[in-house]
Design an enzyme around this catalytic site. Sequence first.
Site, PDB file in Angstrom:
ATOM      1  CD  GLU A 183      -2.896   0.889   2.536  1.00  0.00           C
ATOM      2  OE1 GLU A 183      -3.596  -0.101   2.666  1.00  0.00           O
ATOM      3  OE2 GLU A 183      -3.074   1.799   3.289  1.00  0.00           O
ATOM      4  CG  ASP A 185      -1.524   4.577   3.103  1.00  0.00           C
ATOM      5  OD1 ASP A 185      -2.130   4.019   2.171  1.00  0.00           O
ATOM      6  OD2 ASP A 185      -1.533   4.277   4.237  1.00  0.00           O
ATOM      7  CD  GLU A 245      -4.170   8.872   6.200  1.00  0.00           C
ATOM      8  OE1 GLU A 245      -4.865   7.876   6.367  1.00  0.00           O
ATOM      9  OE2 GLU A 245      -3.415   9.050   7.271  1.00  0.00           O
TER      10      GLU A 245
END
Length: 270
Positions: free
Chosen positions: A96, A98, A100
């Site tokens: 993954e 990411d 944010e």
Amino acid sequence: MKILISFSVLLGFLAAALGGNFNQDFDITWGDGRAKILDNGKLLTLSLDKTSGSGFRSKNQYMFGKIDMQIKLVPGNSAGTVTAYYLSSLGSNHDEIDFEFLGNLSGEPYIMHTNVYTQGKGGREQQFYLWFDPTKDFHTYSFYGILKASFQESRIQRCGSGVPKDQPMWIFSSLWSADDWATRGGLVKTDWSQAPFTASYTNFNALACTVSHASKSCPKNSSSSAWFSESLDNSGVERIKWVRKNYMIYDYCTDSKRFPQGFPPECSLA
Ligand SMILES: *[C@@H]1O[C@H](CO)[C@@H](O)[C@H](O)[C@H]1NC(C)=O
Ligand SMILES: *[C@@H]1O[C@H](CO)[C@@H](O)[C@H](O)[C@H]1NC(C)=O
């Protein structure tokens, strides 16, 4: 990331040929009507109110290549909101990548929080202030490569040996509230009188191999196939260095309290 510098004419051309349409490429996965695909698939908006946030996910899984999305983050007083944009292969051994984006009071800077999971293991957090206003206009956020080293160069993040590369990943995005931790450790709460909060997406382009129902398809070779292992050119690498130097506010690779026994191996990569 962000307007990852100059894309070649070739890429522009191929990207146009494969131009994304949200109706075709994505499913809205939650939010009970708060996520909307508009303008014949050219625009997608996520919204958040006190009851719920919303999110979407790509229909296809992607490997290799380059994935661009233009995003305009929640404007104004966005404190407590989190806009997540990430790639994940899902499952317990997932890879993954990411991003944010942690909102803030009007005029105060967003924080971009990044993390990378390889084979289910994360803990590679980094944080940056953005060097542009992410709420005023659309800005392009790119995942490059999803290939070993290119990720290390391109995504500001460092991953080292266990780099996401084997598992095709879906693209996800969601908007939710995390005012228990997001803004200065939960100090600043979401002002619900400002709701609904909205983030917008446009110009999705994946110049990448897609995997669906166990069959893989890649963009046709053009006169050059540089896109396949697309990574940053020298000016891009310089730009990343500049960002790290001037806008980075946290790096797990320098957090010696966290790693008294020594830093993870990828931290010694440039
Ligand atoms: C919000 O603004 C304050 C003050 O400038 C800053 O300390 C903080 O890092 C910013 N970002 C977040 C997500 O709290
Ligand atoms: C695409 O081009 C690359 C090199 O430019 C080559 O190695 C590869 O085999 C080509 N793939 C196809 C499907 O033609």
